[in-house]
Design an enzyme around this catalytic site. Structure first.
Site, PDB file in Angstrom:
ATOM      1  N   HIS A   1     -32.844   0.149  13.415  1.00  0.00           N
ATOM      2  CA  HIS A   1     -32.124   0.298  14.666  1.00  0.00           C
ATOM      3  C   HIS A   1     -32.126   1.845  14.720  1.00  0.00           C
ATOM      4  O   HIS A   1     -31.575   2.068  14.958  1.00  0.00           O
ATOM      5  CB  HIS A   1     -31.293  -0.863  15.297  1.00  0.00           C
TER       6      HIS A   1
ATOM      7  N   GLY B   1     -21.733  -5.527  15.136  1.00  0.00           N
ATOM      8  CA  GLY B   1     -22.909  -6.383  14.911  1.00  0.00           C
ATOM      9  C   GLY B   1     -22.971  -7.278  15.268  1.00  0.00           C
ATOM     10  O   GLY B   1     -23.610  -7.054  16.262  1.00  0.00           O
ATOM     11  N   PRO B   2     -21.995  -8.680  15.749  1.00  0.00           N
ATOM     12  CA  PRO B   2     -21.777  -9.590  16.190  1.00  0.00           C
ATOM     13  C   PRO B   2     -21.424  -8.522  18.323  1.00  0.00           C
ATOM     14  O   PRO B   2     -19.935  -8.087  18.364  1.00  0.00           O
ATOM     15  CB  PRO B   2     -20.771  -9.932  16.192  1.00  0.00           C
ATOM     16  N   LEU B   3     -22.143  -8.604  19.042  1.00  0.00           N
ATOM     17  CA  LEU B   3     -21.836  -6.976  21.056  1.00  0.00           C
ATOM     18  C   LEU B   3     -20.669  -8.175  20.398  1.00  0.00           C
ATOM     19  O   LEU B   3     -20.693  -9.576  20.468  1.00  0.00           O
ATOM     20  CB  LEU B   3     -23.572  -8.176  21.104  1.00  0.00           C
TER      21      LEU B   3
ATOM     22  N   ASP C   1     -25.813  -2.038  26.335  1.00  0.00           N
ATOM     23  CA  ASP C   1     -25.383  -3.229  27.406  1.00  0.00           C
ATOM     24  C   ASP C   1     -25.631  -4.547  26.991  1.00  0.00           C
ATOM     25  O   ASP C   1     -25.469  -5.322  27.805  1.00  0.00           O
ATOM     26  CB  ASP C   1     -27.127  -3.457  27.562  1.00  0.00           C
ATOM     27  N   GLY C   2     -26.166  -4.977  25.842  1.00  0.00           N
ATOM     28  CA  GLY C   2     -25.492  -6.202  25.032  1.00  0.00           C
ATOM     29  C   GLY C   2     -24.059  -6.587  24.907  1.00  0.00           C
ATOM     30  O   GLY C   2     -22.980  -7.438  25.360  1.00  0.00           O
TER      31      GLY C   2
ATOM     32  N   HIS D   1     -36.262  -0.026  19.328  1.00  0.00           N
ATOM     33  CA  HIS D   1     -35.093  -0.980  19.969  1.00  0.00           C
ATOM     34  C   HIS D   1     -34.810  -0.895  18.299  1.00  0.00           C
ATOM     35  O   HIS D   1     -34.046  -0.489  17.309  1.00  0.00           O
ATOM     36  CB  HIS D   1     -34.714  -2.138  20.061  1.00  0.00           C
TER      37      HIS D   1
ATOM     38  N   SER E   1       3.533 -24.500  25.081  1.00  0.00           N
ATOM     39  CA  SER E   1       3.316 -25.230  24.184  1.00  0.00           C
ATOM     40  C   SER E   1       2.515 -24.566  22.350  1.00  0.00           C
ATOM     41  O   SER E   1       2.917 -25.491  21.682  1.00  0.00           O
ATOM     42  CB  SER E   1       1.339 -25.649  25.019  1.00  0.00           C
TER      43      SER E   1
ATOM     44  N   GLU F   1      -9.350 -16.426  24.824  1.00  0.00           N
ATOM     45  CA  GLU F   1      -8.974 -17.052  23.717  1.00  0.00           C
ATOM     46  C   GLU F   1      -9.870 -15.760  22.349  1.00  0.00           C
ATOM     47  O   GLU F   1      -9.457 -15.129  21.532  1.00  0.00           O
ATOM     48  CB  GLU F   1      -9.151 -18.067  23.092  1.00  0.00           C
TER      49      GLU F   1
ATOM     50  N   ASP G   1      -4.197 -35.697  26.480  1.00  0.00           N
ATOM     51  CA  ASP G   1      -5.347 -34.794  26.851  1.00  0.00           C
ATOM     52  C   ASP G   1      -6.875 -35.549  26.715  1.00  0.00           C
ATOM     53  O   ASP G   1      -7.559 -35.024  27.589  1.00  0.00           O
ATOM     54  CB  ASP G   1      -4.926 -33.664  26.864  1.00  0.00           C
TER      55      ASP G   1
ATOM     56  N   HIS H   1      -9.505 -32.122  23.890  1.00  0.00           N
ATOM     57  CA  HIS H   1      -8.958 -31.096  23.574  1.00  0.00           C
ATOM     58  C   HIS H   1      -8.075 -31.790  22.253  1.00  0.00           C
ATOM     59  O   HIS H   1      -7.585 -31.162  21.907  1.00  0.00           O
ATOM     60  CB  HIS H   1      -7.488 -31.384  24.654  1.00  0.00           C
TER      61      HIS H   1
ATOM     62  N   ARG I   1       1.376 -31.900  17.883  1.00  0.00           N
ATOM     63  CA  ARG I   1       2.756 -31.618  18.935  1.00  0.00           C
ATOM     64  C   ARG I   1       3.236 -33.105  18.605  1.00  0.00           C
ATOM     65  O   ARG I   1       4.396 -32.735  19.305  1.00  0.00           O
ATOM     66  CB  ARG I   1       1.232 -31.795  20.106  1.00  0.00           C
TER      67      ARG I   1
HETATM   68  C1  LIG Z   1     -23.842 -11.510  19.770  1.00  0.00           C
HETATM   69  C2  LIG Z   1     -24.784 -11.426  19.616  1.00  0.00           C
HETATM   70  N1  LIG Z   1     -25.847 -11.699  20.020  1.00  0.00           N
HETATM   71  C3  LIG Z   1     -27.394 -11.086  19.974  1.00  0.00           C
HETATM   72  C4  LIG Z   1     -27.698 -10.016  18.661  1.00  0.00           C
HETATM   73  C5  LIG Z   1     -28.927  -9.812  18.026  1.00  0.00           C
HETATM   74  N2  LIG Z   1     -29.191  -7.961  19.350  1.00  0.00           N
HETATM   75  C6  LIG Z   1     -28.757  -7.568  18.295  1.00  0.00           C
HETATM   76  S1  LIG Z   1     -28.981  -5.837  19.260  1.00  0.00           S
HETATM   77  C7  LIG Z   1     -29.493  -6.986  20.967  1.00  0.00           C
HETATM   78  C8  LIG Z   1     -29.951  -6.358  21.735  1.00  0.00           C
HETATM   79  C9  LIG Z   1     -28.555  -5.336  22.145  1.00  0.00           C
HETATM   80  O1  LIG Z   1     -29.071  -4.829  23.484  1.00  0.00           O
HETATM   81  P1  LIG Z   1     -28.519  -3.395  23.330  1.00  0.00           P
HETATM   82  O2  LIG Z   1     -27.036  -3.013  23.454  1.00  0.00           O
HETATM   83  O3  LIG Z   1     -28.938  -2.776  25.347  1.00  0.00           O
HETATM   84  O4  LIG Z   1     -28.390  -2.598  22.514  1.00  0.00           O
HETATM   85  P2  LIG Z   1     -29.766  -1.262  22.176  1.00  0.00           P
HETATM   86  O5  LIG Z   1     -31.805  -2.409  22.718  1.00  0.00           O
HETATM   87  O6  LIG Z   1     -30.205  -0.996  23.562  1.00  0.00           O
HETATM   88  O7  LIG Z   1     -30.189  -0.177  21.303  1.00  0.00           O
HETATM   89  C10 LIG Z   1     -29.279  -8.236  20.772  1.00  0.00           C
HETATM   90  C11 LIG Z   1     -29.772  -9.217  21.760  1.00  0.00           C
HETATM   91  C12 LIG Z   1     -26.543  -9.969  18.035  1.00  0.00           C
HETATM   92  N3  LIG Z   1     -26.153  -8.972  17.346  1.00  0.00           N
HETATM   93  N4  LIG Z   1     -24.572  -9.712  18.693  1.00  0.00           N
HETATM   94 MG   LIG Z   2     -29.940  -0.917  25.845  1.00  0.00          MG
END
Ligand SMILES: Cc1ncc(C[n+]2csc(CCOP(=O)(O)OP(=O)(O)O)c2C)c(N)n1
Ligand SMILES: [Mg+2]
Length: 674
Positions: free
Chosen positions: A43, A132-134, A170-171, A274, A394, A421, A479, A483, A530
Site C-alpha cells: 500500500h 491491520g484490522p482497522l 478514514d477506515g 491505496h 454480574s 466490550e 435471560d 444471552h 452464574r
Molecule cells: C476491520 C477491517 N476491515 C477492512 C479492512 C480492509 N481495508 C484495508 S485498508 C481499507 C481502507 C481504509 O481506508 P483508509 O483508512 O482511508 O486508508 P487509505 O486508503 O486512506 O490509505 C480497508 C477497507 C481492514 N484492514 N480492516
Molecule cells: Mg483514507
C-alpha cells in the site's frame, strides 16, 4: 488552555533538521514506492500521503531510542492504519533499528522477513502493537495512554512521562470500535494521546463521500477531545498543531488534510494508489515530481544523517532517564513493575488459600469463586488492573480497595469500561503492551463476539490479558438465548494461543487464575458460571491439576467401564451420572477438562491414561464442535444442538436433555447395563 509542568524530557525539539522536511519525507516516499514495487504488493498511498506528518512528528517531537526499543519511558507510535506498514518500516530503517536494514526493505512482504504485510508486534523492533484490522491500533493506543497515566500515578513525572501518537485513517475512524475508543479516551481525559488523522478523503472503494458524511472534528469534540486541523503537507502548521495538542489535558485529534499517494503524478489523490504498486512509469514520474534523483533504496548521506539525529537525541534522553531512575530510589519497584513479575510469595499465598478452599468446600458459582480468588490475588500483587464492561456486579470482577480510575485519578486499579466490550479488549491489549500491569476484564461470555477482533490480537501478540467471561451457558437461565453462549467455547478454543478455562469448582477456578497470571505470553479466558457449583476437590493437592488441562476427578472403583468427560458446570452432572451408573453395575471415571489447550500439551502417555480405553461420553452445555477429538468414533456427546431458551436453569437442563439420566442412557446404549 492548560499548560502542563513539563518534565525535562517533554520539551518540543526546537532544532529544525538541516535538510528540508521535504527531503526527509521524500526519503520515506521513495523507500515506500521502491519496496512496494519490488514486492509487487502493498500500500503506497498512505505512506506517501503521511510522509510529511511522520517527518514532523519524528524530527520535532518523538522521544525514542532505537538502540533500546523497549525503554519504558519512550513515546509510543501506533500506526493504526496498518496497511501503511511501509511508512513504519521506512521510518525505522532511517532511524537505525537493528533489524531494519536495506535487505529487509527489499524483502517487504516475503516469508521470514521483518517487513511483514502489516506491522506485527514482537516480530519487528519498534512495532508497538499489531495493526491491520482497522480501528484496533487507535483503541489499543487508548490503553497505552491510560497505562502511561497509571504508571505515572505510581512513579511520578520524572520516570513516566510520555506521549502516545496514533496515525489513523478514514477506515479506523469509520470502524465501530473507534466510537468506543474515542468516548472512553475523552471521558478519561487522556491528554497525552494524540491522534493524527490521515484526512485524505479516500478509501478503497473511492471517495469517502460514498459512505460517510460525518463531521469528525465535531464528533471528537463531542466526546471531550481537543481538535485541530492542519495541512498535512505543510510542516509549520503541523508543528503548531502537534505542539498545541501536547499542551492540553484532553486527548487530541489533528485532522491532517493530505493527498493520498502524494507525489505520484497520475495516481495521487485517487483510490488507485491505496493498495497496489505504482508501476515503473508512475514511479519515474514521482521521482521527477518530487525531485528525488536517487536510485531505488538509495538514501543520500545527509538525509540519512538527519534521520539518525532523532535516534541520537533519543539515546541521550534515555541515558538521562536511566540516571534519574537510578537516583530515584524506586528502581527495584519500577523494574519489577515493567517486567511484570509476581512477588516471590505469590504462589505460596495462593496455595494456602487453595488449601482453605478444599477444606471449606464452598458451594458457589464459579464467577463467585473467581471473585473470592481475586480478593486474594489483588491483595497479593499490585500488578492486576481489573474492570468490566458495565457488568461489575454480574462478572464479580471488583474486589475491595481497588479504587476506580477516572479522569485525573489514575491511581485506582479498576476500570469502568462502560458498555464497550470491543474497546475493553483492545484497551487491555494496550495496557499489557505498555507494560507495568496485568489487565483483566469481564463481560458476559456471549458478548465475546463483540470483543472478538481485539481478543484475536491478544492471542496473536501473545499478551497476558485475562478475560473474565461469566454466564457461560444455558445455566444463566431466564435471560434466554440472546444471552446464552453456545458456540463461543468452540470459537475461543479454535483461536490459537488462548487458554480457555472452564473451571468446575472453586478450587479449579483458583488454579485457572494462577495459570492465567503466570502465562506471560498467552491470554486466558475464564468461562464462569452464574449458577452454584459444589466443590469436589476436597483433597488438597499442591500440584495445580488444572495446569494438566484434564485429570481424573473420580477414579473408577475397579475397572473403568466408561469415561465421562466434562467441563465446568457439567462436571457435577458427570459425578451424579457416575453414582447412578454405579447402582447399575457400571464403573465410571469422571474426567474434568478445564483447559483443552493445556491438556493437548501433556505427554501422549498422560493423555491416554486420563482418557482411558473405555468408551467415552462428553457432557458440555455448548456446541459439539471439537469434542469428537476427545470422545473418538464410538463416543457420545451430550450438549447443545442449537440455541438455548428462556427459563429457569434447572428446567433448561431438563429441556435440552443435559442431565445425569441422559448420561446414564447414553452409557447404557454403549455398554450392557444391569
Ligand atoms: C476491520 C477491517 N476491515 C477492512 C479492512 C480492509 N481495508 C484495508 S485498508 C481499507 C481502507 C481504509 O481506508 P483508509 O483508512 O482511508 O486508508 P487509505 O486508503 O486512506 O490509505 C480497508 C477497507 C481492514 N484492514 N480492516
Ligand atoms: Mg483514507
Amino acid at each position: 488552555m492548560l499548560t502542563r509542568t513539563a518534565a525535562p524530557t517533554l520539551r518540543a525539539y526546537e532544532d529544525a533538521p538541516d535538510s528540508s522536511y521535504y527531503d526527509l519525507a521524500n526519503a520515506l516516499r521513495a523507500i515506500t514506492m521502491d519496496a512496494v514495487e519490488k514486492a509487487k504488493s502493498g500500500h503506497p498511498g498512505m505512506p506517501m500521503g503521511m510522509a510529511d506528518v511522520a517527518t514532523v512528528l519524528f524530527t520535532r517531537f518523538m522521544k525514542i531510542d532505537p538502540g533500546r526499543p523497549h525503554w519504558a519511558d519512550r513515546d509510543r507510535f501506533v500506526l493504526s492504519a496498518g496497511h501503511g506498514s511501509m511508512l513504519l518500516y521506512a521510518i525505522n530503517h532511517l532511524l537505525g533499528y537493528a533489524d531494519m536494514g536495506t535487505d529487509q526493505l527489499k524483502r517487504f512482504r516475503q516469508l521470514g522477513s521483518k517487513t511483514a504485510g502489516h506491522p506485527e508486534y514482537g516480530h519487528t523492533l519498534g512495532v508497538e502493537t499489531t495493526t491491520g484490522p482497522l480501528g484496533q491500533g487507535l483503541t489499543t493506543a487508548v490503553g497505552m495512554a491510560l497505562a502511561e497515566r497509571m504508571m505515572n500515578a505510581r512513579f511520578g513525572d520524572e520516570l513516566v512521562d510520555h506521549f502516545t501518537y496514533v496515525m489513523a485513517g478514514d477506515g479506523c475512524l469509520m470502524e465501530g470500535i473507534s466510537h468506543e475508543a474515542i468516548d472512553l479516551a475523552g471521558h478519561l481525559q487522556l491528554g497525552k494521546l494524540i491522534v493524527l488523522w490521515d484526512d485524505n478523503g479516500i478509501s478503497i472503494d473511492g471517495s469517502t463521500a460514498l459512505s460517510t458524511s460525518t463531521n469528525q472534528l465535531a464528533r471528537f469534540e463531542a466526546a471531550g477531545w481537543d481538535v485541530h486541523r492542519a495541512d498535512g503537507h505543510a510542516p509549520r502548521t503541523l508543528i503548531d498543531a502537534i505542539a498545541k495538542a501536547r499542551n492540553t489535558r484532553k486527548p487530541s485529534l489533528i485532522a491532517c488534510r493530505t493527498t493520498i499517494g502524494y507525489g505520484a503524478p497520475n495516481k495521487a489523490g485517487s483510490e488507485a494508489v491505496h493498495g497496489a504498486p505504482l508501476g515503473a512509469a508512475e514511479i519515474e514520474g514521482a521521482r521527477d515530481q518530487l525531485g528525488w534523483n536517487h536510485g531505488p533504496f538509495e538514501i543520500p548521506a545527509d538525509i540519512a544523517a538527519d534521520w539518525k539525529k532523532i535516534a541520537q537525541r533519543g539515546a541521550k534522553e534515555r541515558a538521562a532517564w536511566e540516571r534519574r531512575l537510578n537516583e530515584s530510589g524506586s528502581r527495584e519497584a519500577f523494574d519489577a513493575s515493567v517486567s511484570g513479575e509476581l512477588l516471590e510469595d505469590f504462589d505460596a499465598t495462593l496455595l494456602a488459600y487453595k488449601r482453605d478452599l478444599s477444606q471449606s468446600a464452598p458451594n458457589v458459582a464459579s464467577r463467585k469463586a473467581s471473585e473470592m480468588a481475586l480478593g486474594v490475588i489483588n491483595r497479593a500483587t499490585e500488578l492486576t488492573i481489573g474492570g468490566s464492561a458495565d457488568l461489575t456486579h454480574s462478572n464479580l470482577t471488583l474486589t475491595p480497595d481497588l479504587g476506580s480510575i477516572s479522569a485525573g485519578r489514575y491511581d485506582g486499579r479498576y476500570i469502568h469500561y462502560g458498555i464497550r466490550e470491543h474497546a475493553m479488549a483492545a484497551v487491555m491489549n494496550g495496557i499489557a503492551l505498555h507494560r507495568g500491569f496485568i489487565p483483566y476484564g469481564g463481560t458476559f461470555m456471549v458478548f465475546s463476539d463483540y470483543a472478538r477482533g481485539a481478543m484475536r490480537l491478544s492471542a496473536l501478540m501473545g499478551q497476558r490479558v485475562v478475560y473474565v467471561l461469566t454466564h457461560d451457558s444455558i445455566g444463566l437461565g431466564e435471560d434466554g438465548p440472546t444471552h446464552q453462549p453456545v458456540e463461543h467455547l468452540a470459537m475461543l478454543r479454535a483461536t490459537p494461543n488462548i487458554n480457555v478455562f472452564r473451571p468446575a469448582d472453586a478450587v479449579e477456578t483458583l488454579e485457572a487464575w494462577q495459570i492465567a497470571l503466570a502465562s506471560e505470553h498467552t491470554p486466558s479466558v475464564l468461562a464462569l458460571s452464574r449458577q452454584n457449583l459444589p466443590t469436589f476437590r476436597f483433597d488438597h493437592t499442591d500440584e495445580n491439576l488444572t495446569a494438566r488441562g484434564a485429570y481424573v476427578a473420580r477414579k473408577p472403583h475397579t475397572r473403568r467401564d466408561v469415561t465421562l468427560l466434562a467441563t465446568g458446570s457439567e462436571v457435577g452432572i458427570a459425578f451424579a451420572a457416575a453414582e447412578l451408573l454405579a447402582d447399575r453395575g457400571v464403573d465410571a471415571a469422571v474426567v474434568s477438562m478445564p483447559c483443552w489447550e493445556l491438556f493437548e500439551q501433556q505427554s501422549a502417555e498422560y493423555r491416554s491414561a486420563v482418557l482411558g480405553k473405555a468408551p467415552r461420553i462428553a457432557i458440555e452445555a455448548a456446541a459439539r464442535l471439537g469434542w469428537d477429538r476427545w470422545i473418538g468414533e464410538r463416543g457420545r456427546f451430550i450438549g447443545m444442538e442449537g440455541f438455548g431458551a428462556s427459563a429457569p436453569a434447572p428446567e433448561l437442563y431438563e429441556h435440552f436433555g443435559i442431565t445425569p439420566h441422559a448420561v446414564v442412557d447414553a452409557a447404557c446404549d454403549l455398554l450392557t447395563c444391569a
